[in-house]
Design an enzyme around this catalytic site. Sequence first.
Site, mmCIF file in Angstrom:
data_model
loop_
_atom_site.group_PDB
_atom_site.id
_atom_site.type_symbol
_atom_site.label_atom_id
_atom_site.label_comp_id
_atom_site.label_asym_id
_atom_site.label_seq_id
_atom_site.Cartn_x
_atom_site.Cartn_y
_atom_site.Cartn_z
ATOM 1 N N SER A 57 0.910 -1.107 0.120
ATOM 2 C CA SER A 57 0.008 0.093 0.087
ATOM 3 C C SER A 57 0.697 1.400 -0.049
ATOM 4 O O SER A 57 1.903 1.296 0.209
ATOM 5 C CB SER A 57 -1.022 -0.068 1.205
ATOM 6 N N TYR A 116 -1.686 -0.530 10.290
ATOM 7 C CA TYR A 116 -1.915 -0.749 8.801
ATOM 8 C C TYR A 116 -0.686 -0.531 8.051
ATOM 9 O O TYR A 116 -0.122 -1.203 7.269
ATOM 10 C CB TYR A 116 -3.237 -0.202 8.069
#
Length: 287
Positions: free
Chosen positions: A138, A151
């Site tokens: 990501s 995350y």
Amino acid sequence: MRTVIITGAGAGIGRQTAKLFAAKGDRVVVADIDIRGADETVAEITAAGGTAVSFPLDVSAEDEWTTFGKWVLSEFGAPHVLINNAGVMDLGGFVEMTAAQWQREIDIDLMSVIYGSRVFAQQMIDAGIRGQIVNLSSVAAYFPSKLEPAYGTAKAAVLMASQSLRVELRGKGIGVTAICPGAIRTNLIANGARSGLTEEQQAEWRERAGGMQRFAYTTPQKVARVIERATRWNSAIVPVAPEAWLMYGLFRLSPSLTREVLARASFDRLESLIPAAEKVLARLTGK
């Protein structure tokens, strides 16, 4: 016919990726903890004339990967492509999030990649297949943020794990790619959780903040095309979406400047933008 395994393929990026590979003539194994969603993906593929099967898989459980690996090997032989796509994004400050919430992020977003890559890389090696492993990292991997530290930490580890595995498997003819999407039109935020809220506040947050992803410039179909292209080009790191490329360049140029810019982000500022964004969307859509 090649065998392509895609986790988290019951919706979003995973579903679109499964449909794309199937349309190109591959057999797709749709793995997801949401077996109903996985079956729906398979139904869409078979209705279009493609070949796909579903398999219920909790990617955070190592024993389920072992079982899954044995099933794939017995049914189809070693796979040619593994796409570790499954993931969740829970929001909350570094200290605010509990140890259990941190562990959930690590188990699903990072350990699933490790479990899957170990099982199927070994199968590819044993079968002499010059395959490809694609891991969904990501923009958060190089986006230090107080909004999503767990995350981001997990995805940064995915990025490094992918590069380490790429080095190790190079001599085996197996490529490894890390895909780093930015904001994508999916339900990632809506399906996640934000720490520090009551159950009622949590539901409202998911509805409003999750709806913000409707404004994302990049679609799951775009990410799917990037993933498919990466399996042919054996790219090492591929940011997806303009903001992902921007942050990638900024972080490589000046990590300190990146931290300075992102230090100004906060939940209060994010939430203050939601009403204005909703008004803009209403004007654009006429609703």
